[in-house]
Design a protein around this motif. Sequence first.
Motif, PDB file in Angstrom:
ATOM      1  N   THR A  71       3.232  -2.392  -4.252  1.00  0.00           N
ATOM      2  CA  THR A  71       3.163  -3.620  -3.467  1.00  0.00           C
ATOM      3  C   THR A  71       4.078  -4.624  -4.164  1.00  0.00           C
ATOM      4  O   THR A  71       3.797  -5.073  -5.277  1.00  0.00           O
ATOM      5  CB  THR A  71       1.713  -4.157  -3.392  1.00  0.00           C
ATOM      6  OG1 THR A  71       0.888  -3.132  -2.817  1.00  0.00           O
ATOM      7  CG2 THR A  71       1.632  -5.421  -2.554  1.00  0.00           C
ATOM      8  N   THR A 156      -0.876  -1.994  -6.613  1.00  0.00           N
ATOM      9  CA  THR A 156      -1.036  -1.399  -5.275  1.00  0.00           C
ATOM     10  C   THR A 156      -2.222  -2.044  -4.588  1.00  0.00           C
ATOM     11  O   THR A 156      -3.094  -2.624  -5.228  1.00  0.00           O
ATOM     12  CB  THR A 156      -1.270   0.127  -5.375  1.00  0.00           C
ATOM     13  OG1 THR A 156      -2.509   0.365  -6.015  1.00  0.00           O
ATOM     14  CG2 THR A 156      -0.145   0.814  -6.147  1.00  0.00           C
ATOM     15  N   ARG A 157      -2.241  -1.900  -3.283  1.00  0.00           N
ATOM     16  CA  ARG A 157      -3.389  -2.433  -2.520  1.00  0.00           C
ATOM     17  C   ARG A 157      -4.244  -1.308  -2.041  1.00  0.00           C
ATOM     18  O   ARG A 157      -3.846  -0.256  -1.767  1.00  0.00           O
ATOM     19  CB  ARG A 157      -2.901  -3.217  -1.314  1.00  0.00           C
ATOM     20  CG  ARG A 157      -2.240  -4.458  -1.773  1.00  0.00           C
ATOM     21  CD  ARG A 157      -2.344  -5.573  -0.821  1.00  0.00           C
ATOM     22  NE  ARG A 157      -1.827  -6.664  -1.619  1.00  0.00           N
ATOM     23  CZ  ARG A 157      -1.351  -7.770  -1.175  1.00  0.00           C
ATOM     24  NH1 ARG A 157      -1.326  -8.010   0.064  1.00  0.00           N
ATOM     25  NH2 ARG A 157      -0.913  -8.693  -1.955  1.00  0.00           N
TER      26      ARG A 157
END
Length: 157
Positions: A71, A156-157
Motif C-alpha cells: 500500500t 499492507t491493508r
Amino acid sequence: MAKTTPATQALVKAKAAFTLASYDYDPDAPRVGLQAAEALGVPPAQVFKTLMIEVDGKPGCAILPSDQELTMKLAAAALGGKAAKMMAVPDAERRTGYKVGGVSPFGQRSRAPVVLDDSALGFEAIYVNGGARGLQVLIAPGEILRVLGCKTAALTR
C-alpha cells in the motif's frame, strides 16, 4: 548457484545469524515470491519480497510478505513522505546491484531507507532474498532490524 553474494557478505560482516535456502527459480512464474514459498514448502506469508520504491522522489526499500500488495500511502508514511511509487526496474537494478527477482535488502550498492512490514514480527524467522534469483536467507526479524537499522510499520491493508 553461487552462495556468496553482496547480501550474504553484508550479513557475515554484520555477524548476523542466518541460513541459506536455494530453490529452482522459475523466471516465468507470475509472482516470484509465491513460487519461492511453494518451492521451499513454507507459507507465502513467511517469504518476504523486497521492493524498491520512490518516496517523494527519493529511494526507499519496502520488505513485505510475498502474498501481499504494498500500500503506497502506508509505505510513504512509514518512510516519512507523502507519496510513493514503484521504482523503475532499470533504476532499481542499477541502484541495488541486483537483478529484479534477486533484489535483497542486504548489501545493496547504494543504501536507501528501509521499512519492514510489521507482520514479520509474528515469525521467529522469515525468508528474504539472498541477492540472487533462487537464493533465500532465513533470518530473524530482529536481525533484519539490527543489520539494516530499519523500522517496522504496516505496509499492507
